[in-house]
Design an enzyme around this catalytic site. Structure first.
Site, mmCIF file in Angstrom:
data_model
loop_
_atom_site.group_PDB
_atom_site.id
_atom_site.type_symbol
_atom_site.label_atom_id
_atom_site.label_comp_id
_atom_site.label_asym_id
_atom_site.label_seq_id
_atom_site.Cartn_x
_atom_site.Cartn_y
_atom_site.Cartn_z
ATOM 1 N N ARG A 88 13.528 43.662 30.881
ATOM 2 C CA ARG A 88 13.637 42.663 31.941
ATOM 3 C C ARG A 88 13.241 43.327 33.255
ATOM 4 O O ARG A 88 13.868 44.294 33.677
ATOM 5 C CB ARG A 88 15.063 42.123 32.029
ATOM 6 C CG ARG A 88 15.518 41.414 30.779
ATOM 7 C CD ARG A 88 17.031 41.324 30.718
ATOM 8 N NE ARG A 88 17.605 40.640 31.861
ATOM 9 C CZ ARG A 88 17.917 39.349 31.879
ATOM 10 N NH1 ARG A 88 17.701 38.615 30.797
ATOM 11 N NH2 ARG A 88 18.452 38.785 32.937
ATOM 12 N N GLU A 106 22.923 42.034 37.161
ATOM 13 C CA GLU A 106 23.411 42.530 38.441
ATOM 14 C C GLU A 106 24.440 43.639 38.243
ATOM 15 O O GLU A 106 24.456 44.626 38.987
ATOM 16 C CB GLU A 106 24.009 41.384 39.251
ATOM 17 C CG GLU A 106 22.973 40.404 39.792
ATOM 18 C CD GLU A 106 23.594 39.386 40.717
ATOM 19 O OE1 GLU A 106 24.841 39.282 40.724
ATOM 20 O OE2 GLU A 106 22.850 38.704 41.435
ATOM 21 N N ASP A 157 27.101 24.722 22.723
ATOM 22 C CA ASP A 157 26.287 24.566 21.510
ATOM 23 C C ASP A 157 26.910 23.591 20.507
ATOM 24 O O ASP A 157 26.333 23.368 19.441
ATOM 25 C CB ASP A 157 26.090 25.920 20.823
ATOM 26 C CG ASP A 157 25.482 26.950 21.750
ATOM 27 O OD1 ASP A 157 24.534 26.587 22.467
ATOM 28 O OD2 ASP A 157 25.959 28.097 21.776
ATOM 29 N N THR A 182 18.077 27.569 25.257
ATOM 30 C CA THR A 182 19.020 28.297 26.095
ATOM 31 C C THR A 182 19.121 27.636 27.459
ATOM 32 O O THR A 182 18.184 26.975 27.915
ATOM 33 C CB THR A 182 18.587 29.770 26.251
ATOM 34 O OG1 THR A 182 19.473 30.424 27.139
ATOM 35 C CG2 THR A 182 17.183 29.866 26.812
ATOM 36 N N GLY A 183 20.261 27.820 28.091
ATOM 37 C CA GLY A 183 20.441 27.360 29.455
ATOM 38 C C GLY A 183 20.084 28.426 30.473
ATOM 39 O O GLY A 183 20.300 28.237 31.669
ATOM 40 N N ASP A 184 19.519 29.521 30.017
ATOM 41 C CA ASP A 184 19.212 30.645 30.898
ATOM 42 C C ASP A 184 17.898 30.416 31.640
ATOM 43 O O ASP A 184 17.141 29.487 31.339
ATOM 44 C CB ASP A 184 19.127 31.939 30.081
ATOM 45 C CG ASP A 184 19.607 33.128 30.886
ATOM 46 O OD1 ASP A 184 19.615 33.027 32.123
ATOM 47 O OD2 ASP A 184 19.965 34.151 30.280
ATOM 48 N N ASP A 233 20.759 29.371 19.909
ATOM 49 C CA ASP A 233 21.124 29.701 21.278
ATOM 50 C C ASP A 233 20.710 31.152 21.536
ATOM 51 O O ASP A 233 20.407 31.902 20.604
ATOM 52 C CB ASP A 233 22.638 29.508 21.455
ATOM 53 C CG ASP A 233 23.100 29.838 22.854
ATOM 54 O OD1 ASP A 233 22.363 29.514 23.798
ATOM 55 O OD2 ASP A 233 24.182 30.418 23.003
#
Length: 1182
Positions: free
Chosen positions: A658, A553, A866, A738-740, A285
């Site tokens: 990023r 953010e 996970d 990953t779910g990102d 993950d």
């Protein structure tokens, strides 16, 4: 109240109130009431919140691993009913999709009694296992419950795990059973043939008649008893004991202890320690596993100028997990540029204005909210919804309602009485006290909003007041006159005439706007005065406590705060922000364009209070924002500035930051009004709604003006890049699931060194099965062409594969037949990154790789999302981080940090596999040797089943005499020291390729034991030939020879001698002779066995006995000793090469370099501590 996973409140019709029930009693159609910080017990359609604008926030870390807050809204049309909503008047019907595993997909409709259909989507659904945050309370209706919820459908359930070493051992045990049966059958047939050979003559030594066939049958079962040692039942006991001791040493290893979290490495599964040394594939993950989930503002570029924000000393010192992010160190150059004036006038320069507007975007173009306290739930301890205030038009208790549950075609329907009986305020107290005892028994505990430990409640004293979103919206926020608010009264189909009227209204509003400036300023002043008396959450450094949907953010808002551009308060329709040199300003939020993976950006449309200028602010990936900027020439000032900005963005990408680009667009009011009217129609549609909404957003997000860009560092855990590099160098394939978002995940992959700038990035982002197949076939064809051109040496540029969740849906569908082509493509990529993957997709990917490629897999994660992946893998590792304990409870091993995976696998995994493998083979060897010795004697006793050694030796040989050496080998032997294993990661292939215990090794061991048993038996037989030695003395000599041979053989297996290994051999010999002396000197006729009195003493006094032991041991061990000598000399394996090279270097003194210092009259000795292929580490010894 604080609620556990067992209870929740749902509307109970018989007592006119909400009642606490268990999760298992929640049914589809129930109306549910939840308070702040409570866990959602089912998939709930949101109908009411404490926010007058119908918004709430949830934490989904247990679902997708993301700890940020996500915004959810009530169903369209219920926003204006937040104060008057009552469960008993809810008569609508809910139609929804069939239960699916897709966490991010939900469609349906809410059908009112009038027949009006209102579309519902994911933003209206609260998923089970999510937690309500920063919201006083919510109410909703259950759409999916129990095992039909998305979180439960993504849980594949537990699975029994068995190591591959045990599987191979079980196969060899079956062979042992087969060999035993063959020996018994041969012995029984030999007995029958020997008895039948006498014919009519009496059988010697048998004074009774015998039947050969019957005696052969009895002899078969006799052999089963005396040769049962061939089946190593004690091996299973020894293995379990070894594993327990291995687990003990892993658990107490100081190198696996994390001082920051005060946590050790835990082994929750005792039966798969050896699997740690055979891992071929790792699925990891991202959020919370590789990263700290802590975003740090590092760089920004405005006007083409780069502004650096390096790590502060406080940040370097405060690196503990969960520690607060230290304040940003202000860049003095940026601060000076922001205050630059035009020719010493009072007006800011163009660059300074752009800088301030850039900071404004950081502060408001997000979903960050200012946390306030306390949270008050309108429902009291008895489950009664209390009156909100004196001004409320409705007062009294809720009318009871009878709920009908219709589980037909996935339709949820709740019918109720159409009327309710209002009760006066003075009658409410008697009504409550009537069943006070029943209600007190179900009393709830108070649930304030619990901030982190670093947060304190302090009165606002500076220019940073924090307002309650609810109160500011309800009491002090000016009424919106924006076109969106007017459009809410329009019907679903807006005529051209209506649009023209809207345009005219906006023009009239523009003419009269300047008349309201003073009134607006006075309103803001009143709002600030009111907030001074309120209490807000503030951190220890005095900042407001912000909560957001994503941690980046928060980093942006905190960076803006550092430059005095402070977000003070946010409500769904208004934002209050402090602007440098301008003071407090209020912005009206006209529309938020949320982020999605297709547009890769997020926008907000605002209008500053007191003006009519509508501005679109947007932020997003550079690949999405830069192409939609307003065209300009390369040599123009704007073009030069963009080119400089692009150069800085390339630099940020190389640094693994990023990247987010900020831009704006000034909108014409008439243009925006027309767009809003058309967008309302699209939002009310049901067909192709998502695609049409994206296209509508794109019409606004064009012709943008560049403001600047930011570079944010996602705080990787310490040692993650080094750990991944070590694992890859060990030959282990590493996939990150990953779910990102793809952009976020790719940036992290670069930071973690999973991807490098030299890699070619392959993307699979298909939206149909055919598109996925075409993309895979295209990349495979390109791969084949590359191999054809470059031959056996493909082009040096490695590949990395990126796959998104929708593409995985098509690939993992068995009907698509894309699994094998996808795996073939993935095998040719150095790294694989799967984005937007659901928990079930993660588990299915692990299953596919494990079964199709037949690889040993390890899954590591830290969240409840996970769990399925961890349970599906051969080895599951849980990170005991900040996202709950579900992953830890489901895992086989628990780590506090990702970096401990390297020593766990490369050191302890290597040792556990090598030790157990050699111990199992040694056990097979010694048991087989002992059985063969007994069997050779049958050739000289007519296959009668007699044995030449005492029965006690048969029972104690495995139990005592040879029990310690296998344990010493299986627990404490080290084939290679720890330092060399970590420095030479490629040594891990010893277990990854399963070189220590291969199927043919069992047969080699049997041949070795067969040879040694022949040498021992016939050497003793020849030595005692023509002598009058007794059978028990002969048997004692053979037993002693077998014991010595086994122990010397075990000594050859030992790679690192310690006092424990020496003691195991000494105690084995000592126990044999101690027992023999005591037994043969005290037992004349014990246990009903034949007497062996004084046998051992005669053996000890016989020279032949000692010569037989010496010669037979040497001859039996000599072939194996010669084989090992030749192998290590001519064909050494990698571990032998490393050890020999180290020994050679030390003997030559190459690791000691002496440099004399004349001035200090002293010597400094530099010792090279690394003999491997990683980093050359030099330590100084003074």
């Amino acid at each position: 109240m604080i609620i556990t996973n067992y209870n929740k409140y749902n509307f109970f019709s018989e007592s006119d109130r909400y009642k606490k029930v268990k999760w298992q009693d929640v049914r589809v159609g129930d109306l549910v009431h939840l308070s702040n910080n409570e866990t959602v017990p089912a998939d709930i359609l949101l109908l009411r919140t404490s926010d007058l604008h119908g918004a709430c926030y949830i934490d989904t870390c247990d679902l997708d691993g993301e700890t940020n807050l996500k915004r959810r809204e009530v169903v369209r049309g219920f926003t204006d009913k937040q104060n008057i909503f009552t469960p008993c008047k809810f008569l609508s019907r809910v139609e929804a999709d069939a239960p699916t595993t897709k966490l991010y997909r939900f469609h349906g409709a809410l059908i009112h009694p009038t027949g009006e259909r209102i579309p519902i989507a994911t933003e209206n659904l609260l998923l089970r296992e999510s937690r309500l945050k920063n919201t006083d309370f919510i109410e909703g209706i259950v759409v999916y419950a129990g095992h039909e919820t998305k979180s439960m459908l993504n849980n594949s359930g537990p699975r029994y795990k068995r190591s591959q070493v045990e599987q191979q051992m079980n196969i060899d045990v079956i062979w042992c059973v087969i060999i035993l049966l063959i020996l018994c059958i041969v012995g029984a047939v030999g007995c029958k043939m020997w008895l039948s050979s006498f014919g009519q003559f009496p059988v010697p030594y048998l004074p009774f008649d015998v039947h050969p066939s019957y005696e052969g049958l009895l002899t078969f079962w006799t052999y089963i008893i005396i040769l049962q040692v061939m089946i190593p039942l004690s091996l299973y006991v020894t293995i379990e004991l070894c594993k327990i001791l291995q687990v003990y040493h892993i658990h107490n290893n100081i190198d696996l202890y994390d001082e920051d979290t005060n946590k050790k490495t835990e082994c929750r599964a005792m039966n798969i320690t050896e699997e740690l040394g055979q891992i071929q594939h790792i699925f990891s993950d991202k959020t919370g596993t590789l990263t700290e989930n802590k975003m740090l503002f590092r760089r920004c570029v405005v006007n083409g100028i780069d502004y650096n924000h390096p790590a502060s000393e406080m940040e370097r010192l405060n690196t503990k997990p969960g520690a607060p992010t230290p304040p940003l160190i202000v860049n003095t150059t940026l601060l000076n540029d922001m205050l630059e004036l035009i020719n010493s006038s009072q007006y800011l320069s163009a660059n300074a204005q752009r800088l301030q507007e850039f900071l404004l975007v950081l502060a408001i173009c997000n979903t960050v909210i200012v946390s306030v306290t306390p949270h008050h739930d309108l429902m009291n301890a008895s489950g009664i919804i209390e009156v909100q205030g004196a001004g409320s038009s409705t007062s009294g208790m809720l009318k009871s309602v009878k709920e009908n549950h219709i589980p037909l075609q996935n339709i949820t329907e709740t019918d109720s009485s159409p009327s309710s009986v209002p009760i006066a305020n003075n009658n409410m107290a008697p009504a409550i006290s009537a069943d006070r005892y029943t209600r007190l028994a179900e009393s709830r505990s108070v649930t304030p909003s619990p901030p982190p430990n670093l947060v304190y409640a302090l009165p606002t004293q500076t220019h940073v007041p924090s307002l309650s979103p609810i109160n500011s919206s309800a009491e002090t926020t000016p009424t919106s006159d924006s076109p969106p608010m007017k459009m809410k009264s329009f019907s679903n189909s807006i005529s051209p005439t209506g649009r023209a009227k809207a345009v005219i209204n906006s023009k009239i509003t523009t003419l009269t706007a300047f008349l309201n400036v003073k009134a607006q300023a006075k309103r803001i002043s009143n709002k600030l005065n009111q907030t001074k008396n309120q209490t807000s959450f503030k951190t220890v450094n005095g900042r407001p406590l912000y909560e957001a949907e994503s941690p980046d953010e928060l980093a942006l808002v905190s960076a803006a705060y550092s430059y005095d551009c402070c977000l003070v308060n946010r409500s769904p329709n208004h934002i209050l922000v402090n602007i440098p040199n301008s003071g407090m300003a209020e912005y009206e939020v006209l529309k938020i364009l949320p982020f999605d993976s297709s547009r890769k950006c997020m926008s907000i449309v605002v209008r500053r209070t007191g003006t009519q200028e509508i501005i679109l602010y947007t932020k997003g990936a550079d690949s999405s924002i830069m192409p939609v900027l307003t065209p300009c020439g390369r040599n123009t000032p704007e073009g030069i500035m963009r080119e400089k900005t692009q150069q800085q963005l390339d630099r940020y990408a190389r640094d693994g930051l990023r990247i987010l680009v900020m831009a704006k667009r000034i909108l014409n009011p008439a243009e925006y009004t027309e767009w809003w009217a058309r967008h309302q129609e699209i939002e009310m549609s049901l067909e192709n709604r998502e695609r049409r909404i994206r296209e509508s957003f794109a019409k606004l997000e064009c012709n943008l003006t560049l403001l600047g860009a930011t570079g944010i560092e996602d705080g990787l855990q310490d040692g993650v890049p080094e750990t991944i590099a070590a694992l890859i160098s060990a030959g282990i394939s590493v996939w990150v699931l990953t779910g990102d978002k793809p952009e976020t995940a790719i940036n992290i992959a670069y930071s973690a060194k999973l991807f490098t700038q030299q890699m070619e990035l392959l993307r699979l982002t298909a939206r149909s099965r055919d598109a996925a197949e075409s993309a895979i076939n295209f990349y495979l064809a390109e791969l084949d062409n590359s191999k054809a051109i470059y031959g056996a040496n493909p082009r040096l540029k490695p590949r990395a594969l990126v796959v998104d969740g929708k593409t995985l849906t098509f690939i993992l569908d068995l009907r698509s037949k894309l699994i094998r082509p996808f795996l073939r493509l993935a095998k040719n990529c150095a790294s694989v990154l799967c984005c937007r993957s659901t928990p079930l997709q993660k588990a299915y990917l692990v299953k596919v790789v494990k079964e199709e490629l037949r690889l040993c897999t390890l899954a590591i994660g830290d969240g409840a999302n996970d769990v399925s992946m961890i349970q599906m893998a051969d080895v599951g590792v849980g990170i005991s981080g900040q996202e709950g304990m579900q992953a830890v409870m489901a895992a086989d091993f628990t780590l506090s940090r990702f970096r401990y995976l390297e020593p766990l696998l490369l050191t302890h995994g290597y040792w556990c596999y090598d030790r157990l493998s050699r111990m199992i083979l040694y056990f097979f060897y010694k048991n087989a040797t002992f059985v063969f010795l007994i069997y050779w004697y049958q050739l000289y006793c007519g296959f009668s089943g007699s044995v030449m050694m005492d029965q006690m030796y048969l029972m104690l040989y495995n139990l005592i005499f040879t029990s310690l050496p296998p344990i010493a080998i299986g627990v404490y032997d080290k084939r290679v020291p720890e330092d060399f294993l970590l420095q030479n990661c490629y040594l891990y292939k010893h277990g990854r390729l399963r070189l220590a215990y291969r199927p043919h090794d069992f047969w080699i061991v049997l041949l070795d034991s067969l040879y040694q048993s022949l040498v021992i038996f016939f050497m003793a037989l020849c030595a005692y030939a023509e002598s009058d030695i007794g059978i028990w003395e002969f048997g004692a000599t053979i037993t002693a020879c077998c014991l010595y041979t086994n122990l010397v053989h075990g000594a050859l297996e030992i790679r690192s001698w310690t006092i424990l290994h020496v003691l195991s051999i000494v105690l084995s010999l000592g126990s044999f002779y101690a027992f023999s002396i005591i037994y043969n000197s005290t037992c004349v006729n014990c246990f009903g066995l034949p007497s062996t009195y004084w046998v051992i003493f005669r053996c000890l006094g016989s020279l032949v006995h000692w010569l037989v032991i010496l010669i037979s041991t040497v001859v039996a061990i000599l072939p194996r000793l010669l084989f090992l000598t030749v192998k290590n000399s001519l064909f050494p394996d990698d571990s032998a090469k490393v050890l020999m090279q180290t020994k050679i270097n030390r003997s030559r003194g190459e690791d000691l370099l002496i440099a004399w210092s004349r001035s200090a009259s002293a010597s400094s000795i530099y010792r090279i501590a690394d003999y491997g292929s990683k980093n050359q580490i030099i330590t100084t010894i003074s």
